[in-house]
Design a protein around this motif. Structure first.
Motif, mmCIF file in Angstrom:
data_model
loop_
_atom_site.group_PDB
_atom_site.id
_atom_site.type_symbol
_atom_site.label_atom_id
_atom_site.label_comp_id
_atom_site.label_asym_id
_atom_site.label_seq_id
_atom_site.Cartn_x
_atom_site.Cartn_y
_atom_site.Cartn_z
ATOM 1 N N SER A 212 -5.343 -3.889 -1.502
ATOM 2 C CA SER A 212 -6.483 -3.208 -2.876
ATOM 3 C C SER A 212 -7.226 -2.649 -1.970
ATOM 4 O O SER A 212 -7.785 -1.648 -2.936
ATOM 5 C CB SER A 212 -6.772 -4.477 -3.528
ATOM 6 N N TRP A 213 -7.696 -2.969 -0.951
ATOM 7 C CA TRP A 213 -8.909 -2.414 -0.129
ATOM 8 C C TRP A 213 -7.588 -0.636 0.250
ATOM 9 O O TRP A 213 -8.737 0.110 0.132
ATOM 10 C CB TRP A 213 -9.100 -3.215 1.186
ATOM 11 N N HIS A 218 -7.281 5.058 -0.365
ATOM 12 C CA HIS A 218 -6.000 6.006 -0.216
ATOM 13 C C HIS A 218 -6.761 6.685 -1.382
ATOM 14 O O HIS A 218 -6.467 8.242 -1.491
ATOM 15 C CB HIS A 218 -4.925 5.429 -0.392
ATOM 16 N N ASN A 219 -6.849 6.076 -2.515
ATOM 17 C CA ASN A 219 -6.998 6.513 -4.293
ATOM 18 C C ASN A 219 -8.060 7.713 -4.268
ATOM 19 O O ASN A 219 -8.239 8.635 -5.133
ATOM 20 C CB ASN A 219 -6.903 5.519 -5.081
ATOM 21 N N LEU A 413 -16.986 -0.210 2.811
ATOM 22 C CA LEU A 413 -17.597 -1.944 3.510
ATOM 23 C C LEU A 413 -16.514 -2.909 2.597
ATOM 24 O O LEU A 413 -17.462 -2.900 1.921
ATOM 25 C CB LEU A 413 -18.373 -2.026 3.899
ATOM 26 N N CYS A 414 -15.708 -3.935 3.446
ATOM 27 C CA CYS A 414 -14.566 -4.469 2.450
ATOM 28 C C CYS A 414 -15.171 -5.964 2.955
ATOM 29 O O CYS A 414 -14.913 -6.119 4.438
ATOM 30 C CB CYS A 414 -13.749 -4.235 1.991
ATOM 31 N N PRO A 421 -16.615 -4.157 -2.661
ATOM 32 C CA PRO A 421 -17.071 -3.371 -2.159
ATOM 33 C C PRO A 421 -18.141 -2.494 -1.345
ATOM 34 O O PRO A 421 -19.015 -2.991 -3.069
ATOM 35 C CB PRO A 421 -15.710 -1.900 -2.014
ATOM 36 N N PHE A 422 -19.008 -2.511 -0.761
ATOM 37 C CA PHE A 422 -20.487 -1.703 -0.377
ATOM 38 C C PHE A 422 -20.280 -0.513 -0.239
ATOM 39 O O PHE A 422 -19.260 -0.251 1.095
ATOM 40 C CB PHE A 422 -21.429 -2.309 0.115
#
Length: 721
Positions: A212-213, A218-219, A413-414, A421-422
């Motif tokens: 998912s990260w 990518h998206n 950042l995850c 995330p950040f």
């Protein structure tokens, strides 16, 4: 139920403290597993993974103080999108307790707080009597959703204990540097779109979360995170991880691959090959685990330097690590352990450190575990020069530590123990008083990368100079990819030559300004064919100081390998710099002001580093001198420097009339050329010491004694190598 055995002679806290001081166990270990679901207080609690692990005596009696506090502790929650965002760190309660006593409490929350007491390792030492305050970190965060579109806004709170008095540097929580406590829910965290701690499985990596990260990057991160070099390497080899046994293949333009960043360790690779295939049982554990990660993430190809660089292309590919690592879809970072046999915790047989937590009724208080930037000084991977470059060059990094996984791309950042995330890594929850390297996140994200400006290369090179390498001859190779990346991001405004970062439009003054680096703690010449006028020609610290004056109008010539010379600006225009980071000889020629000076070393504890090299430049009695940078050269260089007058070349000449300082390079003769062995500044303002190193006065530029004298200045060509 798990209970510790108490000893009459050695308290349990002593045993834990000694373990933490040795750093063999970076996290609290008193814990036991239980099933996937369990009835607690008459209610069935379901774990987010296959099992939960409860800290020692999960049915321990909570104390009245913690019970009252837990009733007021707020869970994370959604907030209106138009709320104010940011972090706030406040003292929630004074003198909350003594961690040395709390760690032995039957109250699970007291034990958890004690494990998150900053500077804990001294609670059982000379300062064990001091109390700790309870601090609360409030975070209002607005972030894009990992799943679907739009943004989510949430408010979260985290807690840790902080010494009432100032903490001692270098010591931190039992639960890891920078860790804090958060209140989470025992449910499916995948459905949450607000910031909350996550209880992870220490035995198994959660690959769907990692995917998912990657999908979010990518998206949503079109631009920096999907930009790659237009340059290609025709001889690039990759490991086909879907093949069994794994085999080497020639990379094709459509091949997407992951790369591995790791600590080499010892041993060759020849025995692991059988033709173009690799023998699985002979591969180091880190390599096998990296191949597993590649397959589990739906990828196929992996690049590992020890297997994938053909001997015939060694020189070319080593100088183009920016192409290889920036070209990788993902860089797997083995940040745990000291060598290639350690493996990736949670992937293979090596398990991760247990995550501390406490269950109070229906409330689950969970540790965020160590903050990565706060523990970098303990991680071997970050101390290695090649790994440092690989981290800077990568677009997406999946970092495996002893405790958890981080995903860090150029825009996000995850952290595995946090649900969101950040975009700004500085918003992550972490104990504020622990030693922290903010440069780590600044350098690895778009906001702090080469796109921010070429001046940042000075800080990067200063940090790189302290990194370790097996072969000193790699001094330039292990950073040349970063220099190339800066050049590509700042076309026409940044170049490098022999390791020197040359900022600005190509000119003699730009080249001369790059020579104004200074030794912070002078050491010795680096092994290899490196010039003395570049920082890469020396080991040890160095720095680039801010200079307010322009360098002199000095003629500069680069010396060709056949002895001919060329101007710097003409050399840049020729395009030869794009083919090699150092295509000419190691010599340069300068037509500049020079002088002979006598340097002495003043050894005294009153000056930083135990003394300094000094030059008598002031018109003052009793042999008073002005100091140059502290430190001491190697015995041979030291003896040579103080035994006789040395030549110096002024890049910025002193101006006695206007009382303007001068900066010079200190030189020594080596055969037919000169070598730089230091630098110093002749200043009209500054500390003046007597021959015993005792501070005498602060000489003002208006003082008639503030005059440079005793130098026989002349202008001449010097041949510097």
């Amino acid at each position: 139920m798990f209970h510790r055995h108490r000893s009459q002679s050695v308290p349990a806290v002593d045993t834990v403290a000694k373990r933490m001081q040795s750093r063999e166990e970076p996290s609290f270990q008193f814990s036991v597993p239980c099933g996937q679901s369990r009835v607690l207080d008459g209610e069935s609690v379901h774990a987010p993974y296959d099992h939960l692990t409860y800290t020692k005596n999960d049915k321990g009696t909570i104390c009245l103080r913690c019970l009252k506090w837990s009733l007021t502790a707020r869970r994370s929650s959604r907030i209106p999108p138009d709320s104010e965002y940011g972090n706030e760190n406040v003292r929630l309660a004074d003198k909350w307790g003594f961690p040395g006593q709390m760690i032995d409490s039957e109250c699970p929350l007291c034990r958890l707080f004690a494990m998150h007491a900053a500077d804990y390792q001294f609670v059982n030492g000379p300062m064990q009597g001091r109390q700790y305050d309870l601090r609360e970190l409030s975070i209002n965060l607005k972030q894009p959703r990992l799943h679907g579109g739009g943004f989510t806004a949430s408010a979260a709170k985290f807690w840790y204990l902080d010494p009432t008095s100032a903490p001692r540097a270098g010591f931190s929580q039992m639960a890891g540097e920078g860790s804090c406590i958060g209140l989470t829910v025992v449910s499916d965290l995948g459905a949450l779109d607000y910031l909350t701690p996550v209880l992870i499985d220490c035995d198994v990596v959660d690959y769907p979360t990692i995917q998912s990260w990657l999908s979010a990057c990518h998206n949503h991160h079109h631009g920096d995170c999907d930009s790659t070099s237009n340059e290609s390497l025709p001889s690039l080899h990759l490991i086909d991880c879907m093949s069994m046994p794994p085999r080497l293949v020639n990379a094709q333009p459509h091949h997407k691959y992951a790369a591995l960043s790791y600590v080499w360790g010892r041993g060759g690779v020849a025995a692991q090959f059988s033709g173009d295939t690799l023998t699985w049982r002979l591969l180091p554990q880190t390599i096998r685990d990296a191949m597993t990660v590649v397959r589990r993430l739906g990828m196929r190809y992996l690049w590992v330097d020890r297997y994938c660089i053909p001997a015939a292309a060694m020189k070319e590919q080593i100088s183009k690590m920016d192409v290889i690592y920036a070209g990788a879809e993902l860089v797997i970072v083995a940040a745990a352990g000291d060598d290639i046999e350690y493996g990736l915790p949670g992937v293979g047989p090596r398990k991760r450190t247990q995550q501390p937590y406490a269950l109070v009724g229906k409330d689950l208080f969970v540790s965020t575990l160590s903050d990565l930037s706060s523990m970098l000084h303990f991680i071997t991977w970050w101390q290695r020069a090649w790994c440092f470059q690989e981290a800077l060059l990568s677009r997406r990094r999946l970092i495996f530590t002893e405790e958890k996984i981080y995903f860090l791309c150029r825009s996000m950042l995850c952290i595995e123990t946090l649900s969101l995330p950040f975009q700004d890594p500085n918003q992550r929850p972490h104990a504020s008083r622990t030693a922290s390297s903010t440069d780590f996140y600044n350098w690895l994200t778009t906001s702090g990368s080469a796109s921010k400006g070429p001046d940042q290369i000075h800080d990067i090179l200063t940090a790189y100079a302290n990194k370790e390498m097996s072969f000193e001859s790699d001094g330039l190779n292990a950073i040349v990819g970063v220099l190339r990346a800066f050049s590509q991001r700042n076309p026409g405004n940044f170049h490098s030559y022999g390791g020197l970062p040359i900022i600005g439009y190509p000119s003699s003054k730009a080249f001369l300004s790059a020579l104004l680096w200074s030794d912070h703690i002078p050491e010795r010449r680096r092994a290899g064919d490196f010039p003395s006028w570049s920082w890469v020609g020396w080991t040890g610290d160095f720095r680039y100081d801010s200079i307010s004056r322009d360098v002199d109008d000095i003629e500069v010539r680069l010396v060709e390998r056949d002895g001919g010379t060329t101007k710097w600006e003409d050399f840049v225009v020729s395009g030869r710099l794009r083919k090699s980071p150092f295509p000419l000889s190691q010599y340069i020629r300068l037509y500049a002001v020079t002088a002979m000076i006598q340097v002495s070393h003043l050894a005294t504890s009153r000056i930083q580093h135990g003394g300094a090299y000094v030059v008598p430049v002031q018109r003052l009695p009793q042999g008073r001198v002005r100091t140059s940078p502290g430190g001491k050269l190697s015995p041979d260089l030291h003896a040579e420097l103080v035994s006789k007058p040395s030549k110096c070349v002024f890049l910025i000449s002193p101006d006695d009339e206007r009382k303007l300082y001068g900066i010079a390079l200190l030189l020594r003769a080596v055969g037919a050329h000169l070598e730089r062995i230091g630098s110093f500044q002749l200043d009209y303002l500054g500390d003046v010491y007597d021959a015993d190193g005792i501070y005498d006065s602060f000489l003002m530029s208006t003082d008639e004694k503030a005059a440079i004298e005793g130098f026989d200045f002349q202008r001449e060509w010097i041949h510097l190598g």
